[in-house]
Write a protein that holds these residues in place. Sequence first.
Motif, short mmCIF file in Angstrom:
data_model
loop_
_atom_site.label_atom_id
_atom_site.label_comp_id
_atom_site.label_asym_id
_atom_site.label_seq_id
_atom_site.Cartn_x
_atom_site.Cartn_y
_atom_site.Cartn_z
N VAL A 148 0.13 14.67 4.02
CA VAL A 148 -1.18 14.07 3.71
C VAL A 148 -1.16 13.51 2.30
O VAL A 148 -0.69 14.18 1.37
CB VAL A 148 -2.29 15.15 3.78
N ASP A 149 -1.69 12.31 2.13
CA ASP A 149 -1.84 11.76 0.78
C ASP A 149 -2.93 10.69 0.80
O ASP A 149 -3.16 10.04 1.82
CB ASP A 149 -0.53 11.15 0.26
N ILE A 150 -3.60 10.52 -0.35
CA ILE A 150 -4.65 9.49 -0.41
C ILE A 150 -4.07 8.10 -0.64
O ILE A 150 -4.76 7.12 -0.45
CB ILE A 150 -5.68 9.76 -1.54
N SER A 151 -2.81 8.03 -1.08
CA SER A 151 -2.26 6.74 -1.47
C SER A 151 -1.45 6.11 -0.34
O SER A 151 -0.40 6.62 0.05
CB SER A 151 -1.38 6.92 -2.71
N PRO A 152 -1.89 4.96 0.18
CA PRO A 152 -1.12 4.27 1.23
C PRO A 152 0.28 3.87 0.76
O PRO A 152 1.23 3.95 1.54
CB PRO A 152 -1.95 3.03 1.56
N GLN A 153 0.38 3.48 -0.51
CA GLN A 153 1.70 3.08 -1.05
C GLN A 153 2.67 4.24 -1.00
O GLN A 153 3.83 4.10 -0.63
CB GLN A 153 1.56 2.67 -2.52
N ARG A 154 2.19 5.41 -1.44
CA ARG A 154 3.04 6.60 -1.46
C ARG A 154 3.47 6.97 -0.04
O ARG A 154 4.62 7.30 0.21
CB ARG A 154 2.26 7.78 -2.08
#
Length: 289
Positions: A94-100
Amino acid sequence: MGKRVEDGGGTQVTLSCGFDANLAHYDRLTREEYLEETPHLKHAALRRLLRETARAVLDHAKRRAAQPHVLDLGAGEGSVTLMFLEEGAVVTAVDISPQRLAQLRERCSRFADRLRTVEGDALDAMNRLDGRFDVIVACSFLHHVPDYLSVVEKAKACLRPGGIFLVFQETPRYDTMRRLDYYFMKLAYYAWRAGKGRWGEWFRRFIAHRRGLLLEEDNVDYHLVRNGVDQFAICRTLEASGFRCQVSYYWSTMSRLWQWVGTSLGIRNTFRLIAVAPEGCERSWAVRS
Ligand SMILES: C[S@@+](CC[C@H](N)C(=O)[O-])C[C@H]1O[C@@H](n2cnc3c(N)ncnc32)[C@H](O)[C@@H]1O
């Protein structure tokens, strides 16, 4: 600035800007820039410690499930997720950053059949995800969340009996650190910044904090303004539900030279916490350096 609240360490922090500030920061940062500032991925000894921890935690989980399910909170560019995949787990990252997350998927592409990615806030994701996990990982993540104890509280409910909550790479509450450790940590940090020619940036932040003001970037790394992450509050939250917690301390800093010096001097400024949910089995989790 967002609403100010008391956190576990008794310090005032802002709540509402954390998500947006983290999203903007991590979407902008290149992977190279990120790794340069990430001791647990930059230094071989810390990578080894993380890998050994991941392996030990999964060995424990494999006593209950042949292919443990891992939830990686704030998974970033995927190095930690990859370690768990390489050790045979099924991972939800899970992460908020689409790039990551795009980088993570690329790095972990050979394990695509065992990987699921979820874009969004970790707490929201835990509220929405079905099923429970054998391991939940928060590596260098809790200090990005103003109300991180809510994340810990929710993680308890998302773990299977005997499951493990792993916290890695967090700065302890400053007032629980030995003075030597604290001042050495600050010295190493400012020396590293000076070496990068980033004095102006540091000076601006230093003056603002002396005046009790918070800057936009303070919404990314909350531990700098709320005096560390409260390892004891995390333990209390978990132990209230019967978890057994073990906290270990080690040294980590950005610069290679200061990493070597601090390790040689036995400085400790970072913690790892391994918490076993009720019905877990006994074992020791000493840090080997
Ligand atoms: C320091 S990085 C850690 C990445 C990875 N776990 C590691 O150890 O390399 C923190 C990550 O948390 C993510 N993040 C910050 N706040 C978040 C939130 N509320 N929910 C989900 N991810 C978040 C950021 O986008 C960033 O990728």
